[in-house]
Design a protein around this motif. Structure first.
Motif, PDB file in Angstrom:
ATOM      1  N   UNK A  31       0.753  -1.284  -0.257  1.00  0.00           N
ATOM      2  CA  UNK A  31       0.331  -0.406   0.232  1.00  0.00           C
ATOM      3  C   UNK A  31       1.460   1.274   0.223  1.00  0.00           C
ATOM      4  N   UNK A  32       1.578   1.162   0.784  1.00  0.00           N
ATOM      5  CA  UNK A  32       2.655   1.958   0.724  1.00  0.00           C
ATOM      6  C   UNK A  32       3.731   2.257  -0.676  1.00  0.00           C
ATOM      7  N   UNK A  33       3.505   2.084  -1.240  1.00  0.00           N
ATOM      8  CA  UNK A  33       4.174   1.789  -2.381  1.00  0.00           C
ATOM      9  C   UNK A  33       3.704   2.589  -3.259  1.00  0.00           C
ATOM     10  N   UNK A  34       2.509   1.865  -3.063  1.00  0.00           N
ATOM     11  CA  UNK A  34       1.145   2.428  -3.993  1.00  0.00           C
ATOM     12  C   UNK A  34       1.260   4.419  -3.851  1.00  0.00           C
ATOM     13  N   UNK A  35       1.520   4.005  -2.465  1.00  0.00           N
ATOM     14  CA  UNK A  35       1.013   5.368  -2.395  1.00  0.00           C
ATOM     15  C   UNK A  35       2.477   6.770  -2.834  1.00  0.00           C
ATOM     16  N   UNK A  36       4.049   5.574  -2.812  1.00  0.00           N
ATOM     17  CA  UNK A  36       4.917   6.285  -3.421  1.00  0.00           C
ATOM     18  C   UNK A  36       4.875   6.852  -4.950  1.00  0.00           C
ATOM     19  N   UNK A  37       4.396   6.091  -5.702  1.00  0.00           N
ATOM     20  CA  UNK A  37       3.615   5.953  -7.118  1.00  0.00           C
ATOM     21  C   UNK A  37       2.914   6.822  -7.311  1.00  0.00           C
ATOM     22  N   UNK A  38       1.509   6.874  -6.615  1.00  0.00           N
ATOM     23  CA  UNK A  38       0.281   7.668  -7.199  1.00  0.00           C
ATOM     24  C   UNK A  38       0.783   9.331  -6.776  1.00  0.00           C
ATOM     25  N   UNK A  39       1.606   9.231  -5.916  1.00  0.00           N
ATOM     26  CA  UNK A  39       2.124  11.064  -5.691  1.00  0.00           C
ATOM     27  C   UNK A  39       3.357  11.227  -5.706  1.00  0.00           C
ATOM     28  N   UNK A  40       4.454  10.866  -5.775  1.00  0.00           N
ATOM     29  CA  UNK A  40       5.558  10.525  -6.592  1.00  0.00           C
ATOM     30  C   UNK A  40       4.898  10.668  -8.370  1.00  0.00           C
ATOM     31  N   UNK A  41       4.121   9.881  -8.538  1.00  0.00           N
ATOM     32  CA  UNK A  41       4.316  10.279 -10.575  1.00  0.00           C
ATOM     33  C   UNK A  41       2.613  11.017 -10.940  1.00  0.00           C
ATOM     34  N   UNK A  42       1.988  11.575 -10.390  1.00  0.00           N
ATOM     35  CA  UNK A  42       0.769  11.811 -10.087  1.00  0.00           C
ATOM     36  C   UNK A  42       0.881  13.170  -9.526  1.00  0.00           C
ATOM     37  N   UNK A  43       1.368  13.300  -9.058  1.00  0.00           N
ATOM     38  CA  UNK A  43       1.254  15.223  -7.948  1.00  0.00           C
ATOM     39  C   UNK A  43       1.104  15.603  -8.974  1.00  0.00           C
ATOM     40  N   UNK A  44       2.979  16.672 -10.029  1.00  0.00           N
ATOM     41  CA  UNK A  44       2.595  17.274 -10.589  1.00  0.00           C
ATOM     42  C   UNK A  44       1.596  17.233 -12.063  1.00  0.00           C
ATOM     43  N   UNK A  45       0.420  16.384 -11.721  1.00  0.00           N
ATOM     44  CA  UNK A  45      -0.144  15.911 -13.056  1.00  0.00           C
ATOM     45  C   UNK A  45      -1.436  17.576 -12.318  1.00  0.00           C
ATOM     46  N   UNK A  46      -2.190  16.368 -10.911  1.00  0.00           N
ATOM     47  CA  UNK A  46      -2.884  16.977 -10.793  1.00  0.00           C
ATOM     48  C   UNK A  46      -2.576  18.561 -10.054  1.00  0.00           C
ATOM     49  N   UNK A  47      -1.460  18.503  -9.264  1.00  0.00           N
ATOM     50  CA  UNK A  47      -1.495  19.916  -9.761  1.00  0.00           C
ATOM     51  C   UNK A  47      -1.673  21.041 -10.706  1.00  0.00           C
ATOM     52  N   UNK A  48      -1.507  20.853 -12.070  1.00  0.00           N
ATOM     53  CA  UNK A  48      -1.124  21.241 -13.402  1.00  0.00           C
ATOM     54  C   UNK A  48      -2.682  21.687 -13.956  1.00  0.00           C
ATOM     55  N   UNK A  49      -3.289  20.456 -13.441  1.00  0.00           N
ATOM     56  CA  UNK A  49      -4.912  20.358 -14.556  1.00  0.00           C
ATOM     57  C   UNK A  49      -5.459  21.142 -12.746  1.00  0.00           C
ATOM     58  N   UNK A  50      -5.893  21.240 -11.789  1.00  0.00           N
ATOM     59  CA  UNK A  50      -6.486  21.709 -10.840  1.00  0.00           C
ATOM     60  C   UNK A  50      -6.173  22.636 -10.740  1.00  0.00           C
ATOM     61  N   UNK A  51      -4.635  23.442 -10.369  1.00  0.00           N
ATOM     62  CA  UNK A  51      -4.300  24.716  -9.490  1.00  0.00           C
ATOM     63  C   UNK A  51      -3.483  25.069 -11.352  1.00  0.00           C
ATOM     64  N   UNK A  52      -3.775  24.896 -12.511  1.00  0.00           N
ATOM     65  CA  UNK A  52      -3.186  25.710 -13.504  1.00  0.00           C
ATOM     66  C   UNK A  52      -1.884  25.952 -13.219  1.00  0.00           C
ATOM     67  N   UNK A  53      -1.275  25.017 -12.844  1.00  0.00           N
ATOM     68  CA  UNK A  53       0.432  25.399 -12.032  1.00  0.00           C
ATOM     69  C   UNK A  53       1.439  25.553 -13.110  1.00  0.00           C
ATOM     70  N   UNK A  54       1.996  25.907 -13.402  1.00  0.00           N
ATOM     71  CA  UNK A  54       3.637  26.101 -14.625  1.00  0.00           C
ATOM     72  C   UNK A  54       4.003  24.928 -14.697  1.00  0.00           C
ATOM     73  N   UNK A  55       5.168  24.650 -15.101  1.00  0.00           N
ATOM     74  CA  UNK A  55       6.089  23.672 -14.785  1.00  0.00           C
ATOM     75  C   UNK A  55       6.693  24.210 -13.835  1.00  0.00           C
ATOM     76  N   UNK A  56       7.416  24.422 -13.709  1.00  0.00           N
ATOM     77  CA  UNK A  56       8.469  25.425 -12.598  1.00  0.00           C
ATOM     78  C   UNK A  56       7.629  24.872 -11.683  1.00  0.00           C
ATOM     79  N   UNK A  57       6.783  25.378 -10.746  1.00  0.00           N
ATOM     80  CA  UNK A  57       5.814  24.811  -9.843  1.00  0.00           C
ATOM     81  C   UNK A  57       5.553  23.897  -9.481  1.00  0.00           C
ATOM     82  N   UNK A  58       5.566  23.272 -10.494  1.00  0.00           N
ATOM     83  CA  UNK A  58       5.026  21.407 -10.404  1.00  0.00           C
ATOM     84  C   UNK A  58       6.611  21.173 -10.421  1.00  0.00           C
TER      85      UNK A  58
END
Length: 207
Positions: A31-58
């Protein structure tokens, strides 16, 4: 003469190591490895889509997340042994849950940074606390077989994290954080059961 040689004391057959506590420990690591993958792999995508953050911010957000995760892991590994395992597990799990809630409800990048810091710190601290809770119970070693499967659980978690992409495309980008939130709660419950079972086993062995 004629007596079979005694098995080395450190030798442990995998069938003897495959206890319920060991299975729970492996499940928690998955489960912890799943969370590593989700947060590490998708966090930048989430913030860019949700908040419109730029690449440097992500990228900065990802740096904050991994820095918090590493710091949390180091800090948890240095906690005093006398500290309550259940209390420490509850504390770091609450930090992860609060981090996910920040990410779900924030409308500003500053809130996303706070969420990434809390989620990363809690997730990083959870691993050493979970391993410490299941490392020894009543003279047995339920974690003895887990290192052999550590890579398997880690890769399995990362592969499962890849399923978040299709889910996000179907149900919305919030799925990224909801999966991480569910994983944080599940990991907390499993790790707490391990800690309680370990404490009961130690008390029974001391009698």
């Amino acid at each position: 003469f004629g007596l079979a040689a005694a098995a080395p004391p450190n030798e442990l057959h995998w069938r003897n190591a495959l206890t319920p506590a060991a299975v729970l420990l492996a499940l928690s690591l998955l489960i912890q490895a799943l969370n590593y993958g989700v947060m590490g792999g998708w966090l930048a995508f989430y913030v860019s889509r949700k908040l419109g953050a730029t690449v440097p911010v992500c990228l900065a957000l990802l740096c904050v997340f991994w820095l918090a995760l590493t710091s949390g892991r180091v800090a948890a590994s240095r906690l005093p042994r006398a500290l309550s395992r259940v209390g420490a597990l509850a504390g770091v799990s609450i930090a992860s849950i609060l981090g996910c809630l920040f990410l779900l409800n924030t409308g500003e990048t500053s809130g996303a940074f706070v969420g990434a810091m809390l989620a990363g710190g809690g997730l990083g601290a959870l691993h050493p606390l979970t391993m410490a809770a299941g490392s020894r119970r009543g003279g047995q070693r339920p974690a003895a077989f887990v290192p052999g499967f550590f890579v398997t659980t880690f890769l399995g978690g990362i592969l499962l994290a890849g399923l978040v992409g299709p889910l996000a495309a179907r149900y919305g980008v919030d799925v990224v954080v909801w999966v991480s939130l569910a994983g944080a709660i599940a990991a907390m419950l499993v790790a707490t059961v391990i800690a309680i079972e370990s404490k009961l086993s130690e008390a029974a062995a001391a009698r």
